[in-house]
Design a protein around this motif. Structure first.
Motif, PDB file in Angstrom:
ATOM      1  N   SER B 286       0.824  -1.190   0.000  1.00  0.00           N
ATOM      2  CA  SER B 286       0.000   0.000   0.000  1.00  0.00           C
ATOM      3  C   SER B 286       0.873   1.262   0.000  1.00  0.00           C
ATOM      4  CB  SER B 286      -0.916  -0.060   1.224  1.00  0.00           C
ATOM      5  OG  SER B 286      -1.593   1.137   1.360  1.00  0.00           O
ATOM      6  N   GLU B 287       1.971   1.223   0.752  1.00  0.00           N
ATOM      7  CA  GLU B 287       2.899   2.364   0.731  1.00  0.00           C
ATOM      8  C   GLU B 287       3.523   2.526  -0.664  1.00  0.00           C
ATOM      9  OE1 GLU B 287       5.193   0.896   4.295  1.00  0.00           O
ATOM     10  OE2 GLU B 287       5.159   3.037   4.750  1.00  0.00           O
ATOM     11  N   VAL B 288       3.817   1.404  -1.289  1.00  0.00           N
ATOM     12  CA  VAL B 288       4.401   1.472  -2.630  1.00  0.00           C
ATOM     13  C   VAL B 288       3.442   2.213  -3.568  1.00  0.00           C
ATOM     14  CG1 VAL B 288       5.152   0.153  -4.647  1.00  0.00           C
ATOM     15  CG2 VAL B 288       5.816  -0.595  -2.344  1.00  0.00           C
ATOM     16  N   PHE B 289       2.172   1.857  -3.503  1.00  0.00           N
ATOM     17  CA  PHE B 289       1.216   2.524  -4.392  1.00  0.00           C
ATOM     18  C   PHE B 289       1.014   3.986  -4.016  1.00  0.00           C
ATOM     19  CE2 PHE B 289      -0.475  -1.771  -5.562  1.00  0.00           C
ATOM     20  CZ  PHE B 289      -0.338  -1.633  -6.924  1.00  0.00           C
ATOM     21  N   ARG B 290       0.882   4.241  -2.702  1.00  0.00           N
ATOM     22  CA  ARG B 290       0.518   5.603  -2.278  1.00  0.00           C
ATOM     23  C   ARG B 290       1.679   6.579  -2.362  1.00  0.00           C
ATOM     24  NH1 ARG B 290      -1.412   5.132   3.484  1.00  0.00           N
ATOM     25  NH2 ARG B 290      -2.173   7.272   3.342  1.00  0.00           N
ATOM     26  N   ALA B 291       2.895   6.082  -2.137  1.00  0.00           N
ATOM     27  CA  ALA B 291       3.972   7.038  -1.888  1.00  0.00           C
ATOM     28  C   ALA B 291       5.216   6.862  -2.745  1.00  0.00           C
ATOM     29  CB  ALA B 291       4.348   6.989  -0.412  1.00  0.00           C
ATOM     30  N   TYR B 659      -4.835   4.312 -11.275  1.00  0.00           N
ATOM     31  CA  TYR B 659      -4.955   4.929  -9.948  1.00  0.00           C
ATOM     32  C   TYR B 659      -6.353   5.528  -9.856  1.00  0.00           C
ATOM     33  CZ  TYR B 659      -0.259   4.720  -7.923  1.00  0.00           C
ATOM     34  OH  TYR B 659       0.900   4.300  -7.325  1.00  0.00           O
ATOM     35  N   VAL B 660      -7.137   5.063  -8.875  1.00  0.00           N
ATOM     36  CA  VAL B 660      -8.491   5.581  -8.708  1.00  0.00           C
ATOM     37  C   VAL B 660      -8.517   6.461  -7.456  1.00  0.00           C
ATOM     38  CG1 VAL B 660     -10.921   4.996  -8.411  1.00  0.00           C
ATOM     39  CG2 VAL B 660      -9.438   3.466  -9.724  1.00  0.00           C
ATOM     40  N   TYR B 661      -8.801   7.741  -7.649  1.00  0.00           N
ATOM     41  CA  TYR B 661      -8.902   8.664  -6.515  1.00  0.00           C
ATOM     42  C   TYR B 661     -10.354   8.950  -6.196  1.00  0.00           C
ATOM     43  CZ  TYR B 661      -3.960   9.455  -6.152  1.00  0.00           C
ATOM     44  OH  TYR B 661      -2.622   9.258  -5.915  1.00  0.00           O
ATOM     45  N   GLY B 662     -10.658   9.019  -4.898  1.00  0.00           N
ATOM     46  CA  GLY B 662     -12.013   9.370  -4.468  1.00  0.00           C
ATOM     47  C   GLY B 662     -12.187  10.878  -4.438  1.00  0.00           C
ATOM     48  N   GLU B 663     -13.421  11.289  -4.162  1.00  0.00           N
ATOM     49  CA  GLU B 663     -13.726  12.719  -4.015  1.00  0.00           C
ATOM     50  C   GLU B 663     -12.830  13.349  -2.948  1.00  0.00           C
ATOM     51  OE1 GLU B 663     -16.258  14.755  -5.431  1.00  0.00           O
ATOM     52  OE2 GLU B 663     -16.141  13.157  -6.938  1.00  0.00           O
ATOM     53  N   ASP B 664     -12.468  12.538  -1.962  1.00  0.00           N
ATOM     54  CA  ASP B 664     -11.655  13.043  -0.854  1.00  0.00           C
ATOM     55  C   ASP B 664     -10.167  13.136  -1.210  1.00  0.00           C
ATOM     56  OD1 ASP B 664     -11.059  10.359  -1.050  1.00  0.00           O
ATOM     57  OD2 ASP B 664     -11.698   9.839   0.986  1.00  0.00           O
ATOM     58  N   GLY B 665      -9.827  12.793  -2.447  1.00  0.00           N
ATOM     59  CA  GLY B 665      -8.432  12.879  -2.860  1.00  0.00           C
ATOM     60  C   GLY B 665      -7.583  11.731  -2.364  1.00  0.00           C
ATOM     61  N   ARG B 666      -8.236  10.699  -1.835  1.00  0.00           N
ATOM     62  CA  ARG B 666      -7.473   9.538  -1.360  1.00  0.00           C
ATOM     63  C   ARG B 666      -7.454   8.454  -2.435  1.00  0.00           C
ATOM     64  NH1 ARG B 666     -10.144   9.657   4.576  1.00  0.00           N
ATOM     65  NH2 ARG B 666      -8.736  11.228   5.418  1.00  0.00           N
ATOM     66  N   LEU B 667      -6.338   7.753  -2.469  1.00  0.00           N
ATOM     67  CA  LEU B 667      -6.208   6.651  -3.422  1.00  0.00           C
ATOM     68  C   LEU B 667      -7.100   5.497  -2.953  1.00  0.00           C
ATOM     69  CD1 LEU B 667      -4.784   5.510  -5.914  1.00  0.00           C
ATOM     70  CD2 LEU B 667      -2.942   4.732  -4.404  1.00  0.00           C
ATOM     71  N   GLN B 668      -7.960   5.043  -3.846  1.00  0.00           N
ATOM     72  CA  GLN B 668      -8.959   4.041  -3.476  1.00  0.00           C
ATOM     73  C   GLN B 668      -8.466   2.602  -3.623  1.00  0.00           C
ATOM     74  OE1 GLN B 668     -12.492   5.104  -2.778  1.00  0.00           O
ATOM     75  NE2 GLN B 668     -11.098   6.790  -2.368  1.00  0.00           N
ATOM     76  N   ASN B 669      -7.422   2.410  -4.384  1.00  0.00           N
ATOM     77  CA  ASN B 669      -7.069   1.023  -4.728  1.00  0.00           C
ATOM     78  C   ASN B 669      -5.571   0.776  -4.549  1.00  0.00           C
ATOM     79  OD1 ASN B 669      -6.567   2.771  -6.896  1.00  0.00           O
ATOM     80  ND2 ASN B 669      -6.815   1.166  -8.423  1.00  0.00           N
ATOM     81  N   SER B 670      -5.129   0.856  -3.305  1.00  0.00           N
ATOM     82  CA  SER B 670      -3.694   0.744  -3.074  1.00  0.00           C
ATOM     83  C   SER B 670      -3.261  -0.685  -2.754  1.00  0.00           C
ATOM     84  CB  SER B 670      -3.270   1.692  -1.958  1.00  0.00           C
ATOM     85  OG  SER B 670      -3.872   1.287  -0.755  1.00  0.00           O
ATOM     86  N   ILE B 671      -3.954  -1.666  -3.283  1.00  0.00           N
ATOM     87  CA  ILE B 671      -3.485  -3.055  -3.177  1.00  0.00           C
ATOM     88  C   ILE B 671      -3.674  -3.739  -4.534  1.00  0.00           C
ATOM     89  CG2 ILE B 671      -3.776  -3.470  -0.699  1.00  0.00           C
ATOM     90  CD1 ILE B 671      -6.533  -4.654  -1.358  1.00  0.00           C
ATOM     91  N   PHE B 672      -2.944  -4.818  -4.733  1.00  0.00           N
ATOM     92  CA  PHE B 672      -2.999  -5.500  -6.027  1.00  0.00           C
ATOM     93  C   PHE B 672      -4.373  -6.114  -6.332  1.00  0.00           C
ATOM     94  CE2 PHE B 672       1.799  -6.053  -6.521  1.00  0.00           C
ATOM     95  CZ  PHE B 672       1.841  -5.201  -7.616  1.00  0.00           C
ATOM     96  N   LEU B 673      -5.212  -6.270  -5.299  1.00  0.00           N
ATOM     97  CA  LEU B 673      -6.550  -6.792  -5.560  1.00  0.00           C
ATOM     98  C   LEU B 673      -7.330  -5.843  -6.461  1.00  0.00           C
ATOM     99  CD1 LEU B 673      -8.467  -9.076  -4.896  1.00  0.00           C
ATOM    100  CD2 LEU B 673      -9.195  -7.794  -2.879  1.00  0.00           C
ATOM    101  N   ASP B 674      -7.197  -4.563  -6.186  1.00  0.00           N
ATOM    102  CA  ASP B 674      -7.983  -3.574  -6.928  1.00  0.00           C
ATOM    103  C   ASP B 674      -7.150  -2.743  -7.894  1.00  0.00           C
ATOM    104  OD1 ASP B 674     -10.668  -3.964  -5.964  1.00  0.00           O
ATOM    105  OD2 ASP B 674      -9.883  -3.344  -4.025  1.00  0.00           O
ATOM    106  N   TYR B 675      -5.826  -2.844  -7.807  1.00  0.00           N
ATOM    107  CA  TYR B 675      -4.982  -2.261  -8.836  1.00  0.00           C
ATOM    108  C   TYR B 675      -4.651  -3.437  -9.747  1.00  0.00           C
ATOM    109  CZ  TYR B 675      -1.478  -0.040 -11.527  1.00  0.00           C
ATOM    110  OH  TYR B 675      -0.785   0.447 -12.611  1.00  0.00           O
ATOM    111  N   ARG B 676      -5.355  -3.509 -10.864  1.00  0.00           N
ATOM    112  CA  ARG B 676      -5.432  -4.775 -11.589  1.00  0.00           C
ATOM    113  C   ARG B 676      -4.358  -4.945 -12.639  1.00  0.00           C
ATOM    114  NH1 ARG B 676     -11.385  -3.486 -11.225  1.00  0.00           N
ATOM    115  NH2 ARG B 676     -12.282  -5.148  -9.966  1.00  0.00           N
TER     116      ARG B 676
END
Ligand SMILES: Cc1cc2nc3c(=O)[nH]c(=O)nc-3n(C[C@H](O)[C@H](O)[C@H](O)COP(=O)(O)OP(=O)(O)OC[C@H]3O[C@@H](n4cnc5c(N)ncnc54)[C@H](O)[C@@H]3O)c2cc1C
Lengths: 289, 750
Positions: B286-291, B659-676
């Protein structure tokens, strides 16, 4: 964090009722351990139910019904030939979960109690009419699948309730079930829509009993009684399939999220319902397994 | 002694396919990757990250964390160097926030503790008070007038007046008169495209082990594509001299450009200095995806004019890239690569580098080029369709050749685009029948390739074997290629070599393993270092025979007298010279240091067949062929691996990764399950054809192959999917919801 591994469901229930804070039962652990490591949950008490005698047994009763131990893994279900012949939809739904490694651990009960609206085995259990034994300090009662999910991540089980057995009805004559899910890839993904259908036919191929269920299109699994009604008394002609698709789409109450939009889920629910019905029908006719 | 510097045929070792020297260690688990390092007394670090897309950091209270049993150090921005500017300043701001958190996942503090679990708990105890600020994550939204301003000091002098301060760099290039060109066209197609950010998706998360003493001397072990850049950057960020930090590169579990910078390394060093103990940090996924550094997301407009016969009369593109919260989105590469495959009289390209509340982008194979190619090659596909032209013939008609003035300026030397197109046309794939519901797409792609600072050292052992020290981490089988090139020069078998990726203290400076430069530049340096050793070997033989040095030549592993005049001596094998080298003049080594400038550009052509389920929008890639110019394939298996890898990553980028960002500006899919990323069963067997048009800038003709392979896939797949679906797809990834929406929109339009 306290770890327990009781030898009876009564002890498991007693430990759970006495525990303070966050409690998790440990079946396959493919949800619990992943969530623990990802900091989604930090349980105070973990109660492993795999040391209770009989939790991996698959039993077929004289009346044709089945009882599965609560720690029976997906792999054990798939390798059980008779179970697969009776309930191919339930077995294929469970089999879709995860990878070979995950299959060696993951269970029906864990899939249900984790509370994901997208849980693959749950719609198939709904249409199969699965019931569970639930044990607590007062004894053991039977509960239908539909009565357990309460919302994403939540169930109607109370503190101290532990599921102690899975009951699948007898298959009966000329019956078949099927489960299909939509995922953007070919495997290792979470259902954007899931659909299970269970049918029974008369000798002429007319549908006499039907059950339709959708996953991932509402906060909890849906049982579609109207869509099922539309099937009864029909063979699977195009008009019936169209009615089924319309009813399935109409029943959806999905959200838009990273996995799919409302529009997409609603449309695909109808598409999957048709495709699932065809497979279940062919199985009920004995044309395919 | 005459050395034949250039050689493109008649190889003995080049072009063979021996096992890679690091293979056994990797398949048995013996190889040491970033997270495999341990040290006595080692602590574990954990990083506190902002949950907000944009927030002012009002206060950081570390008392509760420090009070936790087992916690040995807590650092914030105050523990790093001050007064840095330019890229070092941006990297520091990125690895540890100053007064503002600029994206979800931005590091704001870090702790070191006696166990990883305690460190994790302590990180949760660090209290950060934030004042949430408005955020923006979309490139187009970040450019509009009322967009939140991230930083009004970043824009450089290239940016035209009147643009939003989030536009920090601007690029314009081209030649000719596009308006005149469009006026001459029979058909003009103008269209707009978007691509979402993707991550390199390397399997190994960032990991490091750092030691830094109060004396300012440090040791760093990390997974990286370039340990000298890590050395330079880390030393600057913690305020020590470069040479006092020794950096060792671990084995690397993939990088694809994403490991050309630092994230956790300076933080581990700062923690180590404060705790006076070694500190290890391992990121989770998750850190890899987010940061860490994903690609830029883009928004692009392309306009191309064509004559009925397929001649392109003018081409123009605008490429807007969002590269996270700091300058550096590779928009100039998008612009420069966009039209590079074509010989154009009139071409103009414009790029915008835009900042937004996302992680700082990092390189990802041919940074910027795949997206631009998607837009351009989609428009060319449309033109071909509307004019009834064959897509390969049309590309051949316009193809850049030797002498063509490139869209980005220079004239091309010998290049192999035409050869890849001809090979594509001749390939059975191109004429194979399609099933109903399937479509075929083709695309060309270009990448510059790079030389870069390079040092290689090669030492012969008494037993006649050879050790080679290179400074470029092996991300694609390069140790095997180095051994093959040295074997070719020295004339001894591949098995006699051991190639080591040396640390920063044992070799001169080396640029990162990026820019497809390793087989080219480290390869060239290895050849030159081996030739240096050969000259010394010949000298020893000359001394033994008592003849002049230039009367000895080297062939097939033997020193030989060069003809009857030199004398009638028996050839001496390498091992015999090295056996006595201690007493004949000392150790024999070869060295080479330079910045080679002759990296040959490379082109590829891809053919893709795709199938679309019209009821669900689900896509399957059913056949894929990569044709690319490698100049010379040193180890063909690893060249094919690069081709296939480019296609595989391109399939992910085109179809489902985002990379899917929500309205709140947070990354929604920071794991390989949802980052396809594609799983194995999503991919067809990817066919490859290696075209070899030698690069005049390399002794054996090598061109880099690591990046060009990811340039054509997005467009080739989009063209195939658009053909199969019967509707043009303009937004990547072409996920099922996007395809279904396009299909239904078209159906309702009638
Ligand atoms: C890589 C991977 C892929 C996956 N893919 C899928 C997929 O495709 N589809 C899908 O639906 N899921 C998927 N999952 C999720 C998971 O594997 C399933 O939900 C699985 O069925 C959970 O079963 P388990 O036995 O491992 O549950 P556990 O993790 O042991 O438990 C899950 C929950 O059930 C509760 N529980 C367990 N036993 C009992 C009991 N006897 N009584 C009361 N409560 C109980 C626990 O308290 C916990 O809350 C995947 C997981 C992973 C790691």
């Amino acid at each position: 964090m306290q770890y327990h591994s009781p030898n009876t469901f009564e002890d498991a229930a007693a430990l759970a009722v006495a525990a303070a804070g966050v409690t998790r039962f440990l079946a396959g652990g493919t949800d619990v351990l992943v969530q623990l490591r990802a900091d989604i949950i930090t349980p105070d008490t973990v109660i492993d139910i795999k040391n209770i005698p009989g939790v991996r047994d698959i039993t077929r009763h004289d009346d044709g019904s089945w009882t599965l131990g609560v720690a029976t893994s997906g792999a054990e279900m798939r390798e059980h030939v008779e179970l697969g012949l009776d309930w191919p939809g339930v077995v294929e739904a469970m089999d879709l979960i995860g990878s070979t490694q995950v299959q060696g651990r993951a269970t029906l009960v864990g899939n249900l109690c984790n509370g994901s609206p997208a849980a693959d085995s749950v719609p198939a259990m709904v249409t199969a009419g699965v019931e569970f034994s639930v044990t607590n300090s007062e004894g053991t009662r039977r509960v239908a699948v539909m009565d357990i999910p309460a919302g994403p991540g939540r169930t109607h089980l109370a503190q101290g309730d532990v599921i102690s057995a899975v009951h699948i009805p007898a298959r009966g004559a000329r019956g078949g079930d099927a489960y299909l899910r939509f995922i953007p890839r070919t495997e290792m993904d979470i259902a954007v829509v899931g659909c299970a259908i269970n049918l029974a036919l008369d000798a002429a191929g007319v549908i006499t009993q039907a059950s339709v269920s959708l996953g991932a299109v509402a906060p909890t699994v849906l049982r579609l009684d109207e869509a099922a009604e539309a099937l009864i008394g029909c063979t699977l002609d195009e008009a019936t399939l169209d009615k089924l698709a319309t009813a399935a789409s109409a029943a959806c109450n999905p959200i838009s999220d990273k996995r799919g939009t409302i529009e997409f889920r609603t449309h695909v629910a109808g598409v999957l319902a048709k495709r699932t019905a065809k497979i279940a029908y062919a199985r009920a006719q004995g044309v395919t397994k | 002694m005459a050395l034949d510097d250039h050689k493109t045929t008649g190889f003995k070792f080049i072009g063979t396919r021996p096992d890679r020297p690091d293979g056994l260690d990797k398949v048995t688990g013996r190889a040491l990757f970033g997270a495999d390092a341990q040290a006595p007394g080692m602590l574990h670090g954990a990083i506190v990250r902002s949950p907000h897309a944009h927030a002012r950091i009002l206060r950081i209270d570390t008392t509760a964390a420090e009070a936790l049993e087992g916690v040995k150090a807590v650092v914030t921005r105050a523990d790093f160097a001050t007064g840095l500017s330019g890229e070092f300043g941006f990297v520091l701001e990125n690895v540890m926030a100053g007064d503002r958190a600029l994206y979800d996942g931005h590091a704001v503090a870090a702790v070191a503790a006696s166990s990883a679990l305690i460190a994790r708990d302590a990180a949760k105890l660090v209290q950060v008070d934030y004042e949430i600020l408005p955020h923006v994550t979309d490139v187009d939204a970040a450019m509009v007038d009322d967009a939140p301003v991230l930083n009004d000091t970043y824009a450089d002098a290239t940016v035209p007046a009147g643009l939003h301060p989030n536009v920090v760099r601007y690029h314009e290039s081209g030649h000719g008169d596009v308006e005149a060109g469009f006026a001459a066209a029979d058909l003009i197609v103008e269209d707009s495209f978007k691509t979402e950010a993707t991550h390199q998706g390397y399997i190994e998360p960032h990991a490091c082990l750092a030691t830094l003493g109060a004396d300012g001397k440090g040791e760093l072990w990390c997974t990286t594509q370039g340990h000298w850049i890590a050395q330079k950057t880390c030393a600057a960020l913690v305020g020590i001299d470069t040479s006092q930090l020794r950096v060792t590169a671990s084995e690397i579990g993939g990088g694809f450009g994403g490991k050309t910078t630092v994230f956790i390394e300076p933080v581990a060093l700062a923690l180590s200095r404060k705790a006076n103990r070694p500190v290890k940090i391992v990121m989770n996924r998750s850190e890899v995806f987010r940061a860490t550094g994903p690609t830029s997301s883009t928004s692009m407009d392309v306009k191309i004019g064509m004559m009925k016969d397929g001649t392109i009369t003018a081409a123009q593109g605008v490429f807007r890239l969002q590269g996270g919260a700091f300058p550096g989105a590779p928009m100039e590469f998008s612009a420069m690569c966009a039209f590079a495959p074509y010989n154009l009289e009139n071409v103009k390209q414009v790029g915008y580098d835009v900042i937004s509340n996302r992680p700082k982008q990092a390189a990802y194979r041919a940074p910027g080029a795949p997206m631009a190619s998607f837009a351009v090659e989609s428009v060319i596909d449309d033109l071909c369709k509307q004019l009834g032209l064959d897509p390969i013939d049309t590309r051949l008609k316009n193809a850049a050749r030797e002498g063509t003035k490139a869209s980005y300026g220079p004239r091309f030397q010998r290049i192999g685009l035409v050869e890849t197109l001809e090979a594509a046309k001749a390939h059975p794939h191109y004429t194979a029948p399609l099933k109903p519901g399937q479509g075929r797409g083709v695309s060309c792609g270009f990448w510059f390739n790079h030389g870069g600072e390079t040092s290689v050292s090669l030492a012969l052992s008494e037993d006649g074997t050879c050790q080679i020290s290179v400074g470029t981490p092996d991300i694609g089988g390069s140790r095997a290629s180095m051994a093959l090139m040295a074997a070719e020069v020295l004339g001894i078998a591949y098995e006699n070599f051991r190639v080591t990726v040396a640390d920063t203290a044992t070799l001169g400076y080396n640029d990162v393993s990026h820019g497809s430069r390793v087989t080219y530049a480290s390869g060239l340096a290895t050849i030159k270092a081996a030739q240096d050793a050969v000259a010394k070997l010949c000298k020893r033989a000359a001394a033994k025979w008592g003849i002049p040095e230039d009367a000895v030549y080297w062939e097939d592993g033997f020193a030989k007298p060069s003809g009857a005049n030199a004398g009638n001596f028996d050839p001496i094998p390498l091992a015999e010279i090295t056996k006595d080298m201690g007493s004949t003049g000392g150790p024999i080594s070869g060295h080479f240091e330079a910045t080679p400038e002759g990296a040959g550009v490379s082109f590829g052509t891809h053919i893709v067949d795709a199938e679309v389920d019209p009821e669900t929008g689900k896509t399957a890639v059913v056949r894929y062929t990569v044709i690319q110019d490698a100049g010379k394939a040193i180890h063909p298996t690893y060249v094919e691996g690069q081709f296939q890898g480019g296609a595989a990553q391109g399939i992910g980028w085109a179809l489902n990764e985002e990379y899917v960002y929500g309205e709140d500006g947070r990354l929604q899919n920071s794991i390989f399950l949802d980052y396809r990323v594609p799983v194995a069963s999503d991919l067809p067997m990817i066919d490859t054809v290696i075209v070899e048009v030698p690069n005049p800038g390399h002794p054996y003709g090598v061109r880099g192959v690591g990046e060009t392979g990811i340039v054509p896939p997005l467009a080739a797949i989009a063209n195939a999917v658009s053909a199969a679906a019967g509707v043009r797809l303009r937004h990547l990834p072409m996920s099922p919801p996007r395809i279904l929406r396009a299909l239904r929109a078209q159906a309702s339009e009638g």
